[in-house]
Design an enzyme around this catalytic site. Structure first.
Site, short mmCIF file in Angstrom:
data_model
loop_
_atom_site.label_atom_id
_atom_site.label_comp_id
_atom_site.label_asym_id
_atom_site.label_seq_id
_atom_site.Cartn_x
_atom_site.Cartn_y
_atom_site.Cartn_z
N THR B 261 13.22 -2.27 -8.74
CA THR B 261 12.85 -1.21 -9.97
C THR B 261 13.31 0.28 -9.62
OG1 THR B 261 10.57 -0.94 -9.13
CG2 THR B 261 10.83 -2.66 -10.89
N LEU B 264 11.99 3.37 -11.95
CA LEU B 264 10.92 2.86 -12.64
C LEU B 264 9.70 2.20 -11.84
CD1 LEU B 264 13.26 0.76 -15.00
CD2 LEU B 264 12.14 2.69 -15.74
N HIS B 371 -0.45 6.47 3.76
CA HIS B 371 -0.57 5.36 3.22
C HIS B 371 -1.71 4.41 3.94
CE1 HIS B 371 1.49 3.07 6.89
NE2 HIS B 371 1.95 4.28 6.92
N ASP B 381 -0.88 3.49 13.58
CA ASP B 381 0.01 3.59 12.27
C ASP B 381 -0.33 2.72 11.23
OD1 ASP B 381 1.99 3.72 10.18
OD2 ASP B 381 3.64 3.11 11.49
N GLU B 419 3.39 1.00 2.20
CA GLU B 419 4.64 2.06 2.49
C GLU B 419 5.22 1.55 3.60
OE1 GLU B 419 5.43 5.35 5.80
OE2 GLU B 419 4.53 3.11 5.98
N GLU B 420 4.75 0.72 4.49
CA GLU B 420 5.69 -0.22 5.53
C GLU B 420 7.07 -0.64 5.19
OE1 GLU B 420 5.61 0.76 8.56
OE2 GLU B 420 3.49 1.30 9.24
N GLU B 428 6.37 4.52 -6.11
CA GLU B 428 5.92 4.19 -7.63
C GLU B 428 5.17 5.09 -8.44
OE1 GLU B 428 7.85 1.43 -8.74
OE2 GLU B 428 8.55 1.78 -6.75
N GLU B 431 7.35 7.91 -9.81
CA GLU B 431 7.92 7.43 -10.67
C GLU B 431 7.15 7.09 -11.95
OE1 GLU B 431 11.52 4.96 -8.05
OE2 GLU B 431 9.73 3.88 -9.06
N ASP B 448 0.17 10.78 8.08
CA ASP B 448 0.64 9.13 8.32
C ASP B 448 -0.44 9.11 9.70
OD1 ASP B 448 1.36 6.72 8.98
OD2 ASP B 448 3.35 7.21 7.88
#
Lengths: 740, 740
Positions: B261, B264, B371, B381, B419-420, B428, B431, B448
């Site tokens: 996407t 979008l 994230h 992480d 995120e990974e 997203e 967006e 992070d």
């Protein structure tokens, strides 16, 4: 002693009281209310509006127009330079001018005919014997038409070149017109004659070339422009109708802005694309001619009768062409030949800019603009708008210079250059100042041709402007009536709103017909366009007949368009009233509820026309419906916040917050990647549309394409456009939400 | 009598005076200063900063981390869902939580190995006899590695499929690596083994496929990650180094955000591109393996000695491969076979959002995010960042709940999902809320991995953030020292600024390494990224050795990364201090002068490296020089306006105006059409760059391409990029100008 004591106490009590009163009311506190607290809550002052309306003078407009139209002022000519100086002189006048004014030049790509080697259109025998030549100048009825600065009629951006072939009549030069012709004729090597209307100027030639046509003529049919009248005795100077020799000039391009510098301001060292990469201009020689000459050509054509819809105002049956002329014609066996000598040049074109600095929120701009360049004298296009703009700046400038008034927000005036060649001045301006304008501009008001005719107001704009346009038009008297502009307007253009009932119809700005386009479509700035226009029961002329001809003069305007200039005045009063309200209101007079109504109107149309088709392809319209509902809810909520607020007594940051929401609403509909094939069209709701369905343009065009082709890729594109518009509307709704 | 009168007058005078004093000072005026006047001028309160720094606790961070890393929490797994609930519970806590918190789900395209049919890498004889099989799980030293939720090492988005061929060693899988190999070998049908580093993950496979390679293995060389150490006795759990069986998992894609996407938000019915249209992922089966297995394969290879730069940490000479193995090897005449069973799935992934509503300017956002998803337990992480974020929200949330504090601007916290797999949750989010975020966001802070190692702060960001980062880091003590974080930092990373002399070096955010990318590059929001990191004199590890392996656990972190969690605390204090300053300062602590310095630095580099080359092609750099000068002048002017202002006593609209200029500065550098080949990279200055020249990325890459090809089109593109960056800088300068 007691008496003295009592007296003393009484005196003391009185003195104490007096002291308290003095101390409380007589002495200003050090920690008193800062002056800016008053300033910050300043709202529009109706007395200023009244003064503005009263002072805006029709005779001043008339005299402005007289001065503006003394000589032809096509872009970058000496006449154009004279208008630059006139604007600067007016806007820099110490008593009636603006805070400051200046010029900004761009080096832009223009196209001109060759004065010493004019374009020629002729009928030639195979022996190269010339049987007939189209006239190179329009007939002079007054000295204006004889001015050596009157440019020969031409199609700007048509390539130079020579084309010769049998003539065919191709109606309006639409793709479907050529398809119909092509069904029975071989068009390869022909010259097509087309009439204005139904298709963009350059489209007539671009479509033609696909069928092998080698040259295109364009004329104005008396049916379309003169209500059928074609006799010289019935046309200007005897009426407002186009004389037989009149020719509509024009720019034959699709994209707006300087064609060599897409998305970049056309400065000296800016990268320019190679000429060959320009799209949207005629690929074959093209030339406009008058109907006097078109008559001679069309009525001699051979071939089958053209369909009814192709017939025009001439007293002959329009035929397709053999190709070529009838065997009984004086032109039998002859070709039509085009010799086009147009030359492209990069020339400096000026915008003239002026400003009144805002007192409270100088970093908020209301922009008012019009182009300055004409094709010839341009009394109507564009000087009717410029004459009005100069009167507005005189009245407002004088109030500023007299210290009577200073707007809350800054007002910027723009006199754009080279609009006739494709909105170039305004487009380059929006490219150069992109970020600044997109961050700060409250609205753009465009008044190009201010008076097409003197019957009624016509207004177009983003839906959020409807309310302020109504407010303003109710305060202005409609010329020749006792009614307001609003009450007169509703008689000519109206619609039934679910919310308001019968109201005047404010059009949508879906095209690129004037300088609002770079603001509305490229920057997503809430825009408006105003004019006075026709009583459609009186004429079906495509546009006022002298449009883009040598007859668009002060004489023509003052005799046939707006004698007394009261319609000019009404437009100036209405647009100026909107301008002052946008600049001065504590709360911006932009209404998000009205935007919701327009979106619902578009949604209804989309569901009605495309719903089943999409569902059949497994594409759901539910997300779009939900987005529009989300928008309606957010708009209602914001409207409640506004109604519950007491902005004059609350922190100015609250009014600013709401104003930012209103100001940026149109910005939220921008998607720079939604329409890769349409230059600088980024507004997902109001972008131009090929489909005749009045709904979301990307969706409508994509569905119609997919229906036609039946291809999966095309249905995918329709789905993509559905998602794009859904996300844009939901995103806009989020900006209307309170905070998070 | 006189005496009495005099006494009476005296009494009266005294009473009057008392009265005046009482009246003036004792009674509050009706028209007194409204409360919001005080609020509007509220500035950052240093006592709040002190309290924040004091309360931010290392042991709380440690306990947060312990809870966050109980189970593996790869995106969309039950472990991930558990962290969603943990975040919600914390942020909705009535005593220590935020004003509100909620989850937002997207349906995103992910790639997983098949639990019941794991990926296989083996050495097979032509008879299909399996000689060797790569291990499918990392070796367990603790119960964590035995958790059934530990995902098999894999290359996300590698296609499923079977590939078999002779093995070659291709160094880092750069284009130049394959070119070198290809000079002497026919790569068609081979399997390439490559080591991590030097090239993006998916690039190793994309480059390979161009040469006919059919499958790719990727491993971590002990030279690159373990300072050469490869013996199990020297690696975790005996040290921080990677055990021989450790495998770096990772997402093998180039573009960020949900791959189906683009542009979008990935909602239920959003249009999704066909899978085949995805670009930037491996076209051939790809699998990461541990160096224990890589050793077995590489040291058996035949062929010429690879160049010195290709040699790694194994105790053998790395050879190109015959292709294939030595004839003396147990693997002679054998192929390497990849059986990859990865499956793509569209799954719901959650962002968890929380907010503290601003008191004065709620419509201005400072966003802080990290994230939430890991590959396995993700103690470093990303949970080192999440543990810090939770402690920041606890301290700030408590102050809010106790009524001690409310920020001037709104603070939004984001715990991003997936995120990974390519920054999906944050992408997203940007967006979906594009317009709202771009209009209102002051800055984005990303933490992070908060601690890579415990030597020094590392900070990157837009140049305008340098100043506030310095201010904040000076107020925090560096763990294990008596110095401030600032004073410690300057010893590790520094540069000489023309303006300030020797200062710590704040890096630029030119890549897409974490969730700052959608904010910085797509939205043009001023962003920062913070962590504590290595003493480079102690290690040359590419990254902390347990990165993306099953060894990235609480045990590993608490033993080898940051025992006592004081570096975590220092990062939390520094980033949180920046956060509170951005949220509370009357004047935003963003400095446009420092931006000018960075642009000048880039300009100098561009002129030095490309000036002559461009001039030789007739392309002038003068417009770029002028634009940078224009920016410098405008920045200086705005700085003067700021210094001359008395914002606490002037209209709040003035501070807002200046703040808008500072907030929107990075936005002015956006150009959505500048980099059509780079997904969502729109920031003309900080977009990713292939060229090694530290200057304007579009220009640098285009000039280098043009030099290589010599083609006119490529030089045209270089000229175009020069004009694009020139216009962007000049446009940004215009936004710093006072008003017009």
């Amino acid at each position: 002693m007691l008496k003295e004591v009592l007296l003393g106490l009484l005196i003391a009590a009185v003195a104490l009281t007096v002291g308290i009163l003095l101390g409380h009311f007589g002495i200003k506190k050090g920690s008193s209310v800062p002056e800016w607290v008053q300033d910050a809550s300043k709202d529009v002052d109706e007395r200023i509006i009244e003064e503005f309306l009263e002072k805006l003078d029709n005779i001043q407009i008339q005299e402005n127009l007289r001065e503006l139209t003394k000589v032809p002022h096509m872009a970058t000519t000496p006449g154009d330079e004279a208008t630059v100086n006139l604007m600067l002189k007016r806007w820099q006048d110490p008593k009636t001018g603006l805070d400051s004014a200046w010029r900004e030049d761009y080096d832009v790509y223009l196209s001109f005919p060759n004065k010493t080697n004019p374009n020629k259109v002729s009928v030639v025998k195979s022996s190269d014997k010339v049987l007939f030549t189209v006239r190179e100048r329009e007939k002079a009825y007054y000295p204006e038409q004889d001015d050596p600065e009157v440019v020969q009629p031409y199609a700007a951006y048509s390539p130079a070149g020579h084309a010769k072939g049998k003539l065919v009549y191709a109606n309006q030069g639409k793709l479907s017109d050529y398809e119909l012709l092509n069904a029975t004729l071989n068009l390869t090597g022909t010259i097509a004659i087309t009439r204005y209307g139904g298709e963009g100027r350059s489209g007539k030639a671009i479509n033609a070339a696909k069928f092998g046509v080698v040259g295109v003529l364009v004329y104005t049919d008396p049916y379309d422009i003169n209500d059928g009248k074609s006799d010289e005795s019935e046309t200007y100077p005897h009426s407002w109708y186009l004389p037989p020799s009149g020719v509509e000039r024009g720019s034959y391009n699709i994209d707006f802005g300087d064609l060599l510098t897409p998305y970049l301001a056309a400065k000296k060292d800016t990268y320019r694309i190679p000429k060959e990469q320009i799209t949207g201009i005629p690929p074959i020689p093209t030339q406009p001619i008058g109907f006097e000459d078109a008559y001679v050509l069309i009525c001699e054509l051979d071939g089958n009768d053209a369909p009814d819809a192709w017939q025009g105002g001439f007293n002959c049956t329009y035929k397709f062409g053999g190709p070529g002329f009838k065997s009984t014609s004086q032109f039998s066996d002859s070709d039509v030949q085009l010799d086009i000598y147009n030359r492209e040049e990069i020339k400096p074109s000026a915008n003239v800019m002026g400003i009144i600095r805002g007192s409270v929120e100088p970093d908020r701009y209301v922009i008012y603009g019009n182009h300055r360049d004409s094709w010839v004298h341009g009394a109507i296009d564009p000087s009717s708008g410029t004459a009005v703009m100069l009167e507005i700046t005189r009245v407002l400038g004088t109030m500023v210079k007299e210290g009577k008034w200073r707007p809350r927000r800054s007002i910027i005036f723009g006199s754009w250059g080279a609009e006739e060649f494709g909105l170039i001045g305004s487009a380059e301006y929006t490219e150069e100042y992109f970020s600044k304008l997109i961050e700060r501009t409250v609205a753009y008001i465009n008044v190009d041709i201010s008076v097409f005719a003197n019957a009624t107001l016509r207004a177009s704009g983003s839906p959020s402007t409807q309310n302020v346009i109504f407010t303003a038009s109710k305060q202005v008297n409609a010329p020749g009536t006792t009614a307001s502009v609003y009450d007169n307007w509703i008689k000519y253009f109206n619609r039934t709103s679910p919310n308001y009932g019968l109201i005047p119809n404010v059009g949508f700005l879906t095209g690129a017909g004037s300088d609002y386009a770079p603001f509305m479509h490229y920057l997503g700035i809430t825009s408006m366009d105003f004019s006075y226009t026709y009583d459609r029961s009186q004429t079906r002329a495509r546009i006022y007949p002298a449009y883009h001809t040598a007859y668009d003069t002060f004489d023509y305007s003052s005799k046939y368009i707006d004698p007394g200039f009261t319609s000019h005045q009404a437009v100036g009063r209405t647009a100026g009233n909107v301008l002052v309200r946008l600049a001065d209101s504590l709360l911006l007079p932009l209404n998000c509820i009205d935007y919701a109504e327009s979106l619902e109107q578009y949604l209804d149309e989309a569901v009605k026309t495309f719903g089943t088709k999409l569902t059949n392809k497994g594409i759901s319209m539910e997300p779009l419906k939900n987005a529009v509902q989300l928008f309606r809810n957010a708009a209602t909520k914001l409207d409640t916040v506004i109604r519950d607020a007491d902005l004059a007594n609350e922190t100015p940051l609250k009014a600013r917050r709401i104003n930012d929401q209103l100001m940026l609403l149109d910005r939220a509909f921008l998607d720079p990647l939604a329409f890769p094939e349409k230059y600088a069209f980024r507004h997902v709701i109001w972008t131009s549309r090929s489909s005749s369905v009045p709904t979301f343009p990307g969706l409508a065009d994509a569905v119609e394409k997919a229906e036609k082709s039946g291809m999966k890729d095309d249905w995918d594109l329709a789905h993509k456009h559905l998602s794009i518009v859904t996300q844009a509307i939901a995103g806009a709704a989020h900006t209307l939400d309170d905070v998070i």
